[in-house]
Design a protein around this motif. Sequence first.
Motif, short mmCIF file in Angstrom:
data_model
loop_
_atom_site.label_atom_id
_atom_site.label_comp_id
_atom_site.label_asym_id
_atom_site.label_seq_id
_atom_site.Cartn_x
_atom_site.Cartn_y
_atom_site.Cartn_z
N ASP A 55 20.56 -29.94 14.41
CA ASP A 55 21.77 -29.17 14.11
C ASP A 55 21.48 -27.68 14.05
O ASP A 55 22.29 -26.86 14.51
N ARG A 56 20.33 -27.29 13.48
CA ARG A 56 19.98 -25.87 13.40
C ARG A 56 19.79 -25.26 14.79
O ARG A 56 20.05 -24.07 14.99
N TRP A 57 19.32 -26.07 15.72
CA TRP A 57 18.96 -25.55 17.04
C TRP A 57 20.05 -25.77 18.10
O TRP A 57 19.90 -25.32 19.24
N ARG A 58 21.14 -26.44 17.74
CA ARG A 58 22.14 -26.78 18.75
C ARG A 58 22.77 -25.56 19.41
O ARG A 58 22.91 -25.54 20.66
N PRO A 59 23.17 -24.50 18.70
CA PRO A 59 23.73 -23.33 19.40
C PRO A 59 22.75 -22.72 20.40
O PRO A 59 23.14 -22.30 21.50
N PHE A 60 21.48 -22.67 20.02
CA PHE A 60 20.45 -22.16 20.93
C PHE A 60 20.36 -23.06 22.16
O PHE A 60 20.24 -22.57 23.30
N ALA A 61 20.40 -24.37 21.96
CA ALA A 61 20.32 -25.31 23.09
C ALA A 61 21.49 -25.12 24.04
O ALA A 61 21.32 -25.19 25.27
N ASP A 62 22.67 -24.85 23.51
CA ASP A 62 23.82 -24.61 24.37
C ASP A 62 23.62 -23.35 25.21
O ASP A 62 23.92 -23.33 26.41
N ARG A 63 23.10 -22.30 24.58
CA ARG A 63 22.89 -21.04 25.32
C ARG A 63 21.82 -21.20 26.39
O ARG A 63 21.92 -20.59 27.46
N GLN A 64 20.82 -22.01 26.12
CA GLN A 64 19.68 -22.13 27.02
C GLN A 64 19.73 -23.40 27.89
O GLN A 64 18.79 -23.66 28.64
N SER A 65 20.79 -24.16 27.80
CA SER A 65 20.94 -25.41 28.56
C SER A 65 19.73 -26.32 28.36
O SER A 65 19.15 -26.85 29.32
N ALA A 66 19.35 -26.49 27.09
CA ALA A 66 18.17 -27.26 26.75
C ALA A 66 18.55 -28.56 26.05
O ALA A 66 19.31 -28.56 25.09
N MET A 67 18.01 -29.65 26.53
CA MET A 67 18.13 -30.93 25.84
C MET A 67 17.12 -30.94 24.69
O MET A 67 15.94 -30.65 24.89
N LEU A 68 17.60 -31.26 23.48
CA LEU A 68 16.74 -31.25 22.30
C LEU A 68 16.35 -32.67 21.91
O LEU A 68 17.16 -33.60 21.99
N LEU A 69 15.11 -32.80 21.46
CA LEU A 69 14.63 -34.09 20.99
C LEU A 69 13.71 -33.83 19.79
O LEU A 69 12.76 -33.06 19.91
N LEU A 228 8.95 -11.85 6.78
CA LEU A 228 9.28 -13.25 6.54
C LEU A 228 8.10 -13.99 5.93
O LEU A 228 6.94 -13.63 6.13
N ASP A 229 8.45 -15.08 5.20
CA ASP A 229 7.41 -15.92 4.63
C ASP A 229 7.37 -17.23 5.41
O ASP A 229 7.36 -17.22 6.63
N HIS A 230 7.40 -18.38 4.72
CA HIS A 230 7.23 -19.66 5.39
C HIS A 230 8.54 -20.41 5.59
O HIS A 230 8.54 -21.56 6.02
N ASP A 231 9.66 -19.78 5.33
CA ASP A 231 10.96 -20.45 5.38
C ASP A 231 11.29 -20.85 6.81
O ASP A 231 11.37 -20.01 7.71
N GLU A 232 11.52 -22.15 7.03
CA GLU A 232 11.71 -22.65 8.40
C GLU A 232 12.98 -22.14 9.07
O GLU A 232 12.93 -21.70 10.22
N PRO A 233 14.15 -22.16 8.43
CA PRO A 233 15.35 -21.68 9.13
C PRO A 233 15.27 -20.23 9.58
O PRO A 233 15.73 -19.90 10.68
N THR A 234 14.69 -19.35 8.77
CA THR A 234 14.59 -17.96 9.19
C THR A 234 13.51 -17.77 10.25
O THR A 234 13.68 -16.99 11.19
N MET A 235 12.41 -18.50 10.13
CA MET A 235 11.38 -18.43 11.17
C MET A 235 11.89 -18.99 12.50
O MET A 235 11.44 -18.59 13.57
N ALA A 236 12.85 -19.91 12.44
CA ALA A 236 13.41 -20.48 13.66
C ALA A 236 14.10 -19.43 14.51
O ALA A 236 14.10 -19.53 15.76
N ILE A 237 14.67 -18.42 13.88
CA ILE A 237 15.32 -17.35 14.64
C ILE A 237 14.30 -16.63 15.51
O ILE A 237 14.53 -16.36 16.70
N ALA A 238 13.14 -16.32 14.93
CA ALA A 238 12.07 -15.68 15.70
C ALA A 238 11.54 -16.62 16.77
O ALA A 238 11.25 -16.19 17.90
N ALA A 239 11.41 -17.90 16.45
CA ALA A 239 10.92 -18.87 17.42
C ALA A 239 11.87 -18.97 18.62
O ALA A 239 11.43 -19.05 19.78
N GLN A 240 13.16 -18.96 18.36
CA GLN A 240 14.13 -19.02 19.45
C GLN A 240 14.04 -17.79 20.34
O GLN A 240 14.15 -17.89 21.57
#
Length: 255
Positions: A55-69, A228-240
């Motif tokens: 769910d956190r990554w779904r908007p990114f997947a839509d923008r990048q046409s990526a199937m998530l698993l 940033l520290d170790h928080d996954e949702p905020t680090m996900a923005i950088a990862a995307q």
Amino acid sequence: MNYDVTFAVDSAEVHAGVYAPAAPLRVLVLAPGHPWIDGSRTDGQLLEYACAAIDRWRPFADRQSAMLLAPVFGSGHPDFRVGGAAGYVSRLVDDMCQGQLPGWDGRFALHGHSAGAQFAVRYLIARPGRLTNAVISAPAEYAFPDLDLSWPWGMAGAPDGADWLTAATKVPVGVLAGTRDTAPQDLIPGHTATSRFDRARAWVTAMHRLASAAALASSVTFVPVPGLDHDEPTMAIAAQRVLAEQWSNATSPPI
């Protein structure tokens, strides 16, 4: 569409969170942080956790046409820390993605955070030919290119096919760590740095040295994330952001 899937792999039930946008062009496997190494969560709870990552990554997947698993690790499924997890995820990707993407060559992108990044590092080393690119976010443990260290922290006793040099030079890899992710971690064989931030930098340096010794350029990049520290949702923005850049720069042929 966001849904969970149950199917058979080697006669065992396998669960995963899956999201397929319209006309996907690529596959991205997510390995979120996994704090329950004590077996305290049921399969259903772990599946909910995987689907929350989707769910956190779904908007990114839509923008990048990526199937998530997002594979489920633990409980009735392979532990992310052991060698069998690589085969488990490879079969999962093959079973779910065959026929879903026109001309798909079987390779995929991989992102892991924290404990999930421990898995991502090990998968990168064990099966680099399966990956188009990877983003590794703040694990506490790495597999170093060191013959004096035992797997999963080094090269001794590594799985057949493990290939640090290919991982270091052929696969675009971004290694993220927040500049505030400085809490001391447990002592790990071969890990002289104490914080996740410093361990990330040390592993990238080791991979650069490996590539340099072979007179090759490294494809591994250290990406410090300011503030940033170790928080996954905020680090996900950088990862995307790093994943999107890797895909936009993709010009290399398959390994």
